[in-house]
Design a protein around this motif. Structure first.
Motif, short mmCIF file in Angstrom:
data_model
loop_
_atom_site.label_atom_id
_atom_site.label_comp_id
_atom_site.label_asym_id
_atom_site.label_seq_id
_atom_site.Cartn_x
_atom_site.Cartn_y
_atom_site.Cartn_z
N PRO A 195 31.75 20.22 38.33
CA PRO A 195 31.23 21.36 39.11
C PRO A 195 32.37 22.29 39.49
CG PRO A 195 31.25 19.37 40.42
CD PRO A 195 31.56 18.95 39.02
N LEU A 196 32.09 23.62 39.46
CA LEU A 196 33.08 24.65 39.76
C LEU A 196 32.61 25.50 40.93
CD1 LEU A 196 33.89 25.86 36.12
CD2 LEU A 196 35.21 24.27 37.52
N THR A 197 33.59 25.90 41.78
CA THR A 197 33.30 26.82 42.88
C THR A 197 33.73 28.22 42.47
OG1 THR A 197 33.61 25.08 44.52
CG2 THR A 197 33.78 27.35 45.29
N ILE A 198 32.78 29.17 42.49
CA ILE A 198 33.03 30.54 42.05
C ILE A 198 32.95 31.45 43.27
CG2 ILE A 198 32.35 32.37 40.46
CD1 ILE A 198 33.22 29.75 39.12
N LEU A 199 33.99 32.27 43.50
CA LEU A 199 33.99 33.27 44.56
C LEU A 199 33.84 34.65 43.91
CD1 LEU A 199 34.32 34.29 47.45
CD2 LEU A 199 36.81 34.20 47.11
N PRO A 252 38.74 28.42 45.58
CA PRO A 252 37.76 28.49 44.49
C PRO A 252 38.40 28.06 43.17
CG PRO A 252 38.57 30.68 44.99
CD PRO A 252 39.17 29.77 46.01
N ASP A 253 37.56 27.64 42.25
CA ASP A 253 38.05 27.32 40.91
C ASP A 253 38.20 28.59 40.07
OD1 ASP A 253 38.12 24.38 41.03
OD2 ASP A 253 35.97 24.61 41.40
N CYS A 254 37.48 29.66 40.45
CA CYS A 254 37.57 30.93 39.71
C CYS A 254 37.16 32.07 40.64
CB CYS A 254 36.69 30.89 38.46
SG CYS A 254 36.84 32.36 37.42
N VAL A 259 41.49 34.53 37.69
CA VAL A 259 40.80 35.73 38.20
C VAL A 259 40.20 36.48 37.02
CG1 VAL A 259 41.06 37.91 39.43
CG2 VAL A 259 42.37 35.90 40.17
N ILE A 260 38.93 36.86 37.17
CA ILE A 260 38.23 37.69 36.17
C ILE A 260 37.86 39.00 36.87
CG2 ILE A 260 36.22 37.89 34.67
CD1 ILE A 260 36.13 34.79 34.67
#
Length: 719
Positions: free
Chosen positions: A5-9, A51-53, A83-84
């Motif tokens: 599982p990933l945490t996205i901000l 966050p992971d991303c 960072v995207i």
């Protein structure tokens, strides 16, 4: 494999876009979606959440994406997570700048779909993690390269000094070989120690060398030996005199004391400034500063110390310190050979004394065991006479016989104690009471010879768990020895008995001091030997102090003697304070031990007087009693009739007690719990082993009528 599982901000001012992105990601169930509408809100979220991303809109109401990234990177060299950047108005120039700032991807919002967004996030996370791994490996490689350069530099430094060290080591090896060869050929330590001093001083160029040895009197002091190396004796005379005048305890807190306690070489740069070095003034006067000291070793025991002094301060010579141990071991071999020769002589003397003691022990043990049977007869018939005489005036005579028999019984116990075949009968004992009683007993004979007795008894001494008769025997022997010594004194005759307890109340001490002529030093080492006496023939046997030593050691204590010729002697007894057991219940009198009615007893004993005495006693108590002389006759009787109890001796002709018991186990197992053994040989190893294995009750000869009745009653009532 299931995706982690990933945490996205997501930081985007467009509610619509944030909702869309949440919809794209929440459907998979592997993303935790966090969102912020402004740059400030996004930065606060970055501070509280890792966050992971990070999905970042370039155009925010309070800052643009580059300002956001600059603030995020203010405290780190690189971005802490991938960072995207998503923007609705992207240009190629912005994309390039974003990539230079560490952004993983730059995407135009119009091109984003659910699959595209998830793929972009997965690629960004994987790429970021790969970059981190690459950076870690690069850092590790840099550290390894740095360590390699340092090792190369160290190797160069080692190579630069290797030739010097090889030369020094070669010289030290030659020195060690010379000392070893001398140690192998030497017949006395002095010559080898002198050679070692001279050789080491020649190697170091130091002008002073000296040897310390332990004092031969066993005092624990270390003293200057006559073994010296002095380049110019007149120059160092003051230092030599100060050294020879000094007695050094084993725990002295200077360099020599450190070597003695540690067993390792020591080096001191300047002894003239060391307050613990007691010869600092004379060393300064003689112009001596640095000192090197090494132990002379037998195994790990320090038996001597060599010390060497330099006229100027010098840094520790590591190689010489290392070789100091090997030199000390080689020198220790010579000292060890000398000690071994002396020890061999002592062992020969000890073996001779041991053989004498063993012969005495066997003799005393045999005499004691032979006395047990007639003593048992005497005590039994005395008890019977006392019962039959009632209140007759003859009871006083019976009591006298009883006291004499009890005294013989105690003597038997004393013989067995000396032969180490008797365990003391322990009770709670007051040492002060025993001292007072013994002095009172011997007061008349002491007064006749004008001997003044002083008692210095400490109050509130703890009780001892000891055999009162044996401790009183020791006190009597020590007072008697002092009495005989004081007879030879023409001066004031005084005898002092002192008791005291240590601070922890774990040890009680008795000191017996006289003002007699003392014991000559040549005889003090033999004072506790069996058969050794300084008294004329007919006055002493040489057993008194030997017996005392055996008694005290069986109680876990020690006995020592100190004396100076012409100043009397002091015998010091130290006894441990052990837990005092509760007193045993008082033995019931005859009328409290009623006979068990209508019971038959078979007595098996080859001693006619014991068998007849037991029959008379038990018949008076109402038992039906028969006697036989051995186990074979007992088995014949058992074939004719049954008995309620068997009272058997252990040692008999034909079939003895243990053999009878084994036969009963096979043929009459119901009688095993109805057997009582009566023996004067319980300390024989075979007898003791049999009694331990069978758990059969046993009475030790000589025993009282009450003990016999009590044992019979217990067995019969148990049935």
């Amino acid at each position: 494999m299931a995706q982690m599982p990933l945490t996205i901000l997501c930081v985007d001012d467009s509610t619509v876009d944030r909702t869309l992105y949440r919809h794209f990601l929440s459907s998979t169930g592997i993303y935790t979606f966090l969102e912020a509408a402004t740059g400030e809100e996004g930065l606060r979220s970055c501070q509280t959440t890792q966050p992971d991303c990070l999905i970042l809109d370039f155009y925010l109401p309070d800052m643009d994406g580059f300002e956001f990234l600059d603030t995020l990177q203010a405290e780190t060299v690189s971005l802490p997570y991938p960072v995207i950047i998503l923007t609705g108005q992207g240009t190629e120039q912005l994309a390039v700048q974003a990539m230079h700032r560490g952004v993983q991807d730059y995407v135009v919002k119009d091109d984003v779909s659910a699959g595209t967004l998830r793929r972009i996030i997965a690629n960004a996370v994987d790429k970021f993690r790969l970059q981190q791994m690459l950076q870690t490996h690069r850092s590790l490689l840099q550290e390894q390269n740095l360590a390699l350069r340092q090792q190369e530099e160290t190797l160069q430094a080692l190579n630069a000094t290797l030739a010097q060290q090889v030369a020094e080591r070669t010289a030290l090896l030659e020195l060690l070989q010379a000392i070893t060869a001398a140690a192998n050929e030497a017949t006395s330590p002095e010559a080898v120690l002198q050679l070692a001093l001279d050789q080491i001083c020649t190697y170091t160029g130091w002008p002073v060398g000296h040897v310390y040895l332990a004092a031969s009197d066993g005092s624990g002091l270390w003293m200057s030996s006559p073994i010296w190396h002095l380049d110019t004796p007149a120059r160092f005379a003051a230092f030599q005199q100060a050294t020879q005048a000094m007695h050094m305890p084993m725990v002295e807190n200077d360099i020599i004391g450190h070597v003695i306690t540690s067993g390792q070489p020591e080096w001191h740069g300047d002894v003239t400034t060391d307050p613990a070095f007691r010869r600092s003034a004379s060393a300064k006067e003689s112009g001596l500063h640095s000192v090197f000291a090494c132990p002379i070793l037998i195994s790990r025991e320090v038996v001597g110390v060599m010390e060497f002094y330099a006229p100027k301060m010098q840094q520790p010579h590591t190689m010489l310190l290392d070789f100091g141990v090997q030199i000390g071991i080689q020198l220790g071999r010579v000292v060890e050979r000398q000690h071994a020769a002396a020890q061999y002589q002592l062992q020969q003397e000890a073996l001779y004394q041991s053989e004498k003691l063993a012969a005495m022990g066997s003799l005393l043990s045999g005499v004691a065991h032979e006395l047990n049977n007639p003593l048992a007869v005497v005590l039994m018939y005395v008890d019977l006479l006392r019962e039959e005489l009632g209140h007759s005036p003859l009871l006083e005579l019976i009591d006298e016989v009883t006291r004499a028999a009890e005294r013989c019984k105690r003597l038997v116990h004393a013989f067995l104690t000396l032969a180490r075949q008797h365990t003391p009968d322990r009770t709670a004992v007051s040492l002060n009471s025993l001292v007072t009683d013994t002095v009172e007993l011997l007061a008349y004979t002491l007064q006749v010879d004008n001997i003044t007795v002083h008692l210095e008894l400490a109050e509130n001494l703890p009780l001892l768990w000891a055999d009162a008769h044996q401790i009183q025997q020791v006190i009597t022997s020590l007072i008697t020895n002092a009495h005989q010594a004081l007879r030879e004194s023409l001066a004031l005759r005084q005898l002092t008995l002192t008791t005291r307890c240590n601070a922890t109340r774990t040890c009680v001490t008795l000191a017996v001091t006289d003002t007699g002529p003392g014991v000559p030093p040549a005889l003090q080492a033999r004072i506790f030997e069996p058969f050794f006496t300084t008294k004329p023939v007919g006055i002493g046997t040489g057993l008194g102090l030997s017996l005392c030593k055996g008694i005290i050691e069986q109680h876990g204590g020690t006995i020592t003697m100190t004396s100076q010729p012409g100043q009397g002697a002091t015998f010091c007894v130290e006894l441990p304070v052990e837990a005092v057991c509760a007193p045993a219940p008082v033995s019931p009198e005859r009328d409290q031990i009623p006979a068990v009615p209508d019971k038959s007893i078979l007595i098996i004993d080859d001693e006619p007087s014991i068998a007849s005495g037991l029959k008379r006693l038990l018949s008076r108590d109402g038992y039906t009693v028969e006697t036989v002389a051995n186990g074979h006759l007992a088995l014949t009787k058992l074939q004719e009739r049954s008995y309620d109890l068997l009272l058997s001796d252990m040692r008999m002709p034909e079939i003895d007690g243990p053999s009878l018991y084994q036969t009963l186990e096979r043929q009459y197992p119901h009688l095993l719990r109805r057997v009582i053994f009566l023996t004067g040989d319980t300390l024989n190893p075979e007898t003791k082993r049999f009694l331990d294995q069978s758990a059969a009750p046993c009475l030790t000869k000589p025993c009282t009528v009450a003990e016999i009745r009590r044992a019979i009653q217990q067995v019969l009532e148990a049935e």
